[in-house]
Design a protein around this motif. Structure first.
Motif, PDB file in Angstrom:
ATOM      1  N   ALA A 231       0.834  -1.210   0.000  1.00  0.00           N
ATOM      2  CA  ALA A 231       0.000   0.000   0.000  1.00  0.00           C
ATOM      3  C   ALA A 231       0.863   1.252   0.000  1.00  0.00           C
ATOM      4  N   TYR A 232       1.922   1.243   0.788  1.00  0.00           N
ATOM      5  CA  TYR A 232       2.795   2.420   0.871  1.00  0.00           C
ATOM      6  C   TYR A 232       3.458   2.719  -0.470  1.00  0.00           C
ATOM      7  N   PHE A 233       4.069   1.708  -1.067  1.00  0.00           N
ATOM      8  CA  PHE A 233       4.781   1.930  -2.328  1.00  0.00           C
ATOM      9  C   PHE A 233       3.818   2.199  -3.484  1.00  0.00           C
ATOM     10  N   ALA A 234       2.699   1.463  -3.530  1.00  0.00           N
ATOM     11  CA  ALA A 234       1.764   1.610  -4.648  1.00  0.00           C
ATOM     12  C   ALA A 234       1.048   2.952  -4.639  1.00  0.00           C
ATOM     13  N   SER A 235       0.852   3.528  -3.456  1.00  0.00           N
ATOM     14  CA  SER A 235       0.131   4.806  -3.356  1.00  0.00           C
ATOM     15  C   SER A 235       1.068   6.000  -3.249  1.00  0.00           C
TER      16      SER A 235
END
Length: 282
Positions: A231-235
């Motif tokens: 979630a952190y990297f994708a967003s």
């Protein structure tokens, strides 16, 4: 018993009863000795198996949230069904490819100490190494997945982002209690596969059991390594409520709850249940 496993026991200074227990507990004891032997004699291979567990878990998370996101847009409310079903295949990969999962090792290592197969220091070293490299594996593959088309700059309303934001908003007691149930279910799946000989039956059992904790949104610390990182990297870091404090609280409480569920309720409890002088054994 293979020579290396005899050496593992001797190296830990433990006097073992000749031979293994029968049934499920015998399988658990053999697995403990294999893990200890690999850890002692080829730490690099042990580390790679721990990292692979989260490679598979993160891939399972990726297809699960992708499926959940698509279904949620087609039929609101159905996203969690798709997510839970696809997530179950993570554990199928982990079990069949012999990867090292921290939450199952909570059960194995607690059993190892209770049955005096390993010292508590050795058991703790194996468990902590496994959890650490589970986390590193999740971080690495999540970073790589963020460069793929499916997870490059996901929207704020993506199933992945909203699911993680919901996890981070939970109250501490809720995280802890849900983590107990999550790792009970995971280790029940491990126990069930030990009792089955048919691969189709094993896979079906894993799918139905893991569906329970995935659908109910229970907290599994290793799965959270994957979902939080992805979630952190994708967003691009734009996850509501994702602060260092919130992540640390979730990880710590999920770890403690998972240990109660997997280590104490499933590991210690079943080791004790099968340690009596009766014919009633698993």
């Amino acid at each position: 018993m293979p020579q290396k496993l005899n050496e593992t026991i001797a190296g830990n200074g433990k006097n073992m009863v000749e031979g293994f227990s029968t049934g499920m507990m015998g399988n658990i004891e053999k697995s403990i000795l294999k893990k200890a032997d690999l850890f002692d004699n080829s730490i690099g291979r042990y580390i790679m198996r721990a990292m692979l567990a989260c490679f598979y878990l993160t891939l399972g998370t990726a297809i699960a949230v992708g499926t959940g996101n698509s279904l949620e847009h087609l039929a609101p409310g159905w996203g969690k069904f798709g997510y839970a079903f696809m997530f179950t295949w993570s554990l199928v990969m982990i079990i069949y490819l012999n990867a090292e999962l921290g939450t199952s090792n909570m059960m194995y290592m607690t059993t190892a100490v209770h049955r005096k197969i390993l010292s508590w220091k050795k058991a703790l070293a194996i468990l902590m190494t496994c959890i650490l490299f589970n986390a590193i594996g999740a971080f690495v593959i999540s970073w790589l997945l963020s460069y793929t088309g499916a997870f490059h700059d996901v929207a704020a309303d993506h199933f992945l982002v909203t699911a993680v934001a919901g996890k981070l908003a939970k109250a501490p007691l809720q995280i802890f209690v849900e983590a107990i149930f999550a790792n009970m279910v995971v280790n029940i799946a491990f126990f069930v596969t030990m009792r089955m000989k048919d691969d189709a039956g094993k896979v079906i059992s894993i799918v139905f059991l893991i569906f329970i904790f995935a659908f109910l949104g229970f907290e599994h610390v290793i799965a959270n390594f994957s979902s939080f990182s992805l979630a952190y990297f994708a967003s691009g870091g734009n996850v509501p409520g994702m602060t260092i404090a919130a992540v640390v609280i979730n990880i710590v409480l999920a770890t403690l709850g998972n240990y109660v569920g997997g280590g104490l309720i499933m590991g210690l409890n079943y080791s004790w249940l099968n340690n009596g002088k009766t014919s009633y054994s698993d």
